[in-house]
Design an enzyme around this catalytic site. Sequence first.
Site, mmCIF file in Angstrom:
data_model
loop_
_atom_site.group_PDB
_atom_site.id
_atom_site.type_symbol
_atom_site.label_atom_id
_atom_site.label_comp_id
_atom_site.label_asym_id
_atom_site.label_seq_id
_atom_site.Cartn_x
_atom_site.Cartn_y
_atom_site.Cartn_z
ATOM 1 C CE LYS A 34 -4.122 1.774 2.364
ATOM 2 N NZ LYS A 34 -4.912 2.086 1.182
HETATM 3 N N1 PMP Z 1 -7.693 -1.599 -2.768
HETATM 4 C C1 PMP Z 1 -7.118 -0.391 -2.680
HETATM 5 C C2 PMP Z 1 -6.381 0.133 -3.853
HETATM 6 C C3 PMP Z 1 -7.246 0.370 -1.505
HETATM 7 O O1 PMP Z 1 -6.689 1.581 -1.432
HETATM 8 C C4 PMP Z 1 -7.971 -0.150 -0.423
HETATM 9 C C5 PMP Z 1 -8.119 0.648 0.831
HETATM 10 N N2 PMP Z 1 -7.064 0.418 1.726
HETATM 11 C C6 PMP Z 1 -8.547 -1.419 -0.555
HETATM 12 C C7 PMP Z 1 -8.380 -2.121 -1.743
HETATM 13 C C8 PMP Z 1 -9.319 -2.053 0.573
HETATM 14 O O2 PMP Z 1 -8.430 -2.462 1.583
HETATM 15 P P1 PMP Z 1 -8.885 -2.508 3.116
HETATM 16 O O3 PMP Z 1 -10.092 -3.341 3.175
HETATM 17 O O4 PMP Z 1 -7.721 -3.109 3.818
HETATM 18 O O5 PMP Z 1 -9.132 -1.096 3.524
#
Ligand code: PMP
Length: 314
Positions: free
Chosen positions: A159
Amino acid sequence: MPFKKAEYIWMNGEMVKWDDAKIHVLSHVVHYGSSVFEGMRTYVTDQGTVCFRLREHSIRLRNSAKIYRMDIKYSEEEIDRAILDLIGINGLKGCYVRPVAYRGYDSLGVDPTPCPVDLTIAAWEWGKYLGPEALEQGVSVCVSTWNRMAPNTMPPMAKCGANYANGQLIKMEAIRKGYVEGIALDPAGHVSEGSGENIFVVYRGDLITPPFAACVLPGITRDTIITLARDMGLNVKEQNIPREMLYLADEVFFTGSAAEVTPISKIDDIVVGAGKAGPITKKLQTAFFDYVEGRAADKYNWLTLVPEYKGVSV
Ligand code: PMP
């Protein structure tokens, strides 16, 4: 939506006033997107305010840093504690938490290694990410003309701030065309994810979501929904999804810490299923909110109570 400012931001172990939480313009991150970050929500329960899957977020932050060879000076346990301190000192209840580790100020060659790895954590009250009605009515989205990053370019399992250059293109295009969000395909044309959400499809009774190799972030809400769905006896498959399955699906929804479980009502102006949250989406949405809001048993130890604030501990 402008910020609803909290009082303090945690920076490298210090509580700094919100308006003073600044970095130098020549910090490496400003020029090269060299950050890794997290986004987590807290919820209000009868027991008090809880963080949802706190440790998993701290682990993912350190995993993202590992891919980029960033040495975060704080352990998972210390990051957890700093987050709890920050929520406590700000007296926040339901909020969004944003830890970010970044290459700071030293020199501006592309090589980030001379620059320090700084860690900052902010938290603030935040409403529903895809709009106040989104969770009930669903959102109208498009398939983006922008693909997700190809494998072995910018690793989607990290991320990383720089990945959101791609996300911004997807999101801006969608909004400019009158949609709430865009769904990106991977470079092979399979469904990947939204600019800030994972995606699930209900097709002939199965719940299907793209595998990690389809250039998706390993979403913590994605994992939550897979777990809750299996608990309900649903057949969950992580497999490639062709674009046209989006149009033929009975139900489609997004998941994310910000977006929670958001039904998709239309894709490229084609009505999905009945055009509103379908029965499986609703059931999963209810199970999700029952869990995070403390109405269900915390079977998986996903809730961390924010303790009474007694001073900075990290
Ligand atoms: N994909 C992307 C590109 C994101 O930015 C997020 C948000 N963090 C998610 C998926 C969903 O991840 P999470 O459920 O861990 O927030």
